[in-house]
Enzyme design. Structure first.
Site, mmCIF file in Angstrom:
data_model
loop_
_atom_site.group_PDB
_atom_site.id
_atom_site.type_symbol
_atom_site.label_atom_id
_atom_site.label_comp_id
_atom_site.label_asym_id
_atom_site.label_seq_id
_atom_site.Cartn_x
_atom_site.Cartn_y
_atom_site.Cartn_z
ATOM 1 N N ASP A 27 -2.076 10.968 -1.670
ATOM 2 C CA ASP A 27 -2.156 9.709 -2.560
ATOM 3 C C ASP A 27 -2.710 10.374 -4.218
ATOM 4 O O ASP A 27 -2.183 9.445 -5.107
ATOM 5 C CB ASP A 27 -3.582 9.058 -2.516
ATOM 6 C CG ASP A 27 -3.071 8.319 -1.361
ATOM 7 O OD1 ASP A 27 -2.967 8.739 -0.058
ATOM 8 O OD2 ASP A 27 -2.903 6.942 -1.577
ATOM 9 N N ARG B 14 -7.657 -0.084 -6.756
ATOM 10 C CA ARG B 14 -8.097 0.932 -5.638
ATOM 11 C C ARG B 14 -8.317 1.754 -6.507
ATOM 12 O O ARG B 14 -7.170 1.676 -6.988
ATOM 13 C CB ARG B 14 -6.493 1.073 -4.586
ATOM 14 C CG ARG B 14 -6.237 -0.435 -3.937
ATOM 15 C CD ARG B 14 -6.093 0.286 -2.620
ATOM 16 N NE ARG B 14 -6.321 1.110 -1.536
ATOM 17 C CZ ARG B 14 -5.333 1.412 -0.468
ATOM 18 N NH1 ARG B 14 -4.226 1.263 -0.474
ATOM 19 N NH2 ARG B 14 -5.672 1.907 0.164
ATOM 20 N N ASN C 169 -5.468 12.452 0.814
ATOM 21 C CA ASN C 169 -4.536 11.589 1.339
ATOM 22 C C ASN C 169 -5.111 10.721 2.389
ATOM 23 O O ASN C 169 -6.682 10.841 2.478
ATOM 24 C CB ASN C 169 -3.280 12.757 2.470
ATOM 25 C CG ASN C 169 -2.190 11.478 2.688
ATOM 26 O OD1 ASN C 169 -1.563 10.560 1.822
ATOM 27 N ND2 ASN C 169 -1.905 11.862 3.866
ATOM 28 N N ARG D 104 0.656 -1.195 -0.222
ATOM 29 C CA ARG D 104 0.038 -0.399 -0.115
ATOM 30 C C ARG D 104 0.438 1.170 0.553
ATOM 31 O O ARG D 104 2.125 1.597 0.282
ATOM 32 C CB ARG D 104 -1.212 -0.142 1.152
ATOM 33 C CG ARG D 104 -0.866 -0.305 2.389
ATOM 34 C CD ARG D 104 0.284 -0.024 3.088
ATOM 35 N NE ARG D 104 -0.022 1.630 2.936
ATOM 36 C CZ ARG D 104 1.462 2.118 3.548
ATOM 37 N NH1 ARG D 104 2.274 2.429 3.916
ATOM 38 N NH2 ARG D 104 0.736 3.588 4.042
ATOM 39 N N GLN E 214 -1.515 2.890 9.751
ATOM 40 C CA GLN E 214 -0.514 2.203 9.622
ATOM 41 C C GLN E 214 0.321 3.976 9.593
ATOM 42 O O GLN E 214 1.769 3.458 10.063
ATOM 43 C CB GLN E 214 -0.565 3.442 7.496
ATOM 44 C CG GLN E 214 -1.260 2.391 6.909
ATOM 45 C CD GLN E 214 -2.555 2.608 6.960
ATOM 46 O OE1 GLN E 214 -3.798 3.623 7.908
ATOM 47 N NE2 GLN E 214 -4.117 2.280 5.590
#
Ligand code: MRU
Length: 349
Positions: free
Chosen positions: A239, A93, A249, A50, A198
């Site tokens: 992102d 994704r 993000n 990821r 994360q």
């Protein structure tokens, strides 16, 4: 001992893709090896790998595997097989633009080849170069970004924009590494980043492993740490960044940015130019919605009543007025972003 930051998140080895299984961290450092592009697609979907730049490279390596798996004897048939693999990899994704970018780069190169064997070679070489370039890009970004940080800064970061979100070194954590390497004494505050954690599983793990001073906070302590001046700067990854400076993000980034504004704390974003989407408008961006059990459970333990309704967006949007600067490999964009981002792209040509 080899420093963790020099370990590769993803690598091409002997015609296969090797990656760290991030779902096993922080307890186990396990590598998985794939020779089927469908397994790479599944790894992206299930967060084995990821982070925006890392899934861009995973997509490229996925297409490299698809080319080796193809039995096509003509260019047209090979391109058709690659288009099908691209669709499967792309649908994993929706929010990080690097995935589409990585797939597109490979398809463009594939179309330039003539024979299937030449195309396969071209694809593998290009994907390997993309992986190497990712590290160089992060180091250049780190150099630019480190100039924004001073000795004795305490820097907050959200989610994981580190080695583990890229091939190596990281974007936001690359800036932190470069700041430390420039001789400045810094500390980091990492948010836990519920629901997938994360921050605690990956950021705290990799900074701790590299000997960078890091303290973990629950997401709910962002206001407390800012109000009590326990932090004086923020840096996060992204992102997707629009030409207007709207930043997508990890969920929760928006509230960190808002809180930073309230307390007069500079809020920086670090991302490569491959994270910019110069065409879309905010209404075009799809925010990934993930399964409810990420919120109703911690591991296997239920933390909510059965049948409860859940809203679980994986990303949010931070508007440009909350952002003090966007750090890229080509320099730092400052407001007004429409102008400064355009300039960075022109300088790159
Ligand atoms: O859902 P994830 O873990 O893929 O989300 C990752 C993030 O939001 C990161 O901050 C972003 O990809 C930047 S990584 C350099």
């Amino acid at each position: 001992m080899e420093s963790f930051s020099s370990l590769k998140t993803i690598e091409w080895k002997n015609n296969s893709v090797v990656m760290i299984d991030q779902t096993k961290l922080p307890t186990d450092l396990v590598y998985v090896t794939y020779t089927d592009y469908r397994d790479v697609a599944n790894a992206i979907k299930t967060l084995i790998i990821r982070g925006a730049p890392a899934i861009g490279v995973a997509g490229a390596f996925g297409l490299a595997l698809a080319s080796l798996q193809s039995k096509a004897e003509t260019k047209d048939n090979l391109i058709a097989d690659l288009e099908q693999a691209k669709k499967i990899l792309f649908e994993t994704r929706p929010t990080a633009v690097n995935l589409a970018w990585g797939l597109e780069q490979i398809m463009n190169v594939a179309k330039k080849g003539t024979t299937p064997s030449e195309i396969k070679e071209l694809i593998i070489q290009t994907a390997k170069i993309m992986a190497e370039d990712d590290i160089k890009t992060n180091m250049a970004m780190g150099k630019h970004g480190s100039e924004l940080f001073q000795n004795n800064d305490t820097i907050m970061t959200h989610c994981n924009a580190g080695s583990l979100a890229t091939v190596a070194y990281g974007t936001a954590l690359g800036v932190i590494r470069a700041t430390k390497d420039s001789g400045k004494n810094i500390k980091v505050i990492a948010t836990e980043t519920r629901p997938v954690q994360q921050g605690s599983r990956l950021t705290a793990f990799e900074l701790n492993h590299d000997g960078i001073d890091v303290s973990l906070i629950p997401d709910t302590a962002v206001g407390y740490t800012m109000a009590n001046r326990l932090v004086n700067k923020v840096v996060v990854g992204a992102d997707r960044i629009l030409r207007t400076g709207h930043v997508y993000n990890k969920i929760g980034t928006y509230q960190v940015a808002l809180m930073a504004k309230q307390h007069g704390i500079p809020f920086y974003v670090a991302a490569p130019l491959s994270t910019f989407d110069m065409k879309s408008n905010p209404q075009d961006v799809i925010i990934e919605q993930r399964k409810g059990t990420e919120v109703t459970q911690i591991g296997d333990k239920k933390t909510a009543p059965d049948g409860i309704k859940v809203i679980n967006p994986a990303f949010d949007m931070t508007p440009p007025e909350l952002i003090s600067g966007i750090i890229t490999e080509a320099g730092v964009a400052k407001p007004p972003y429409e102008k400064s981002i355009k300039k960075l792209f022109e300088a790159k040509k």
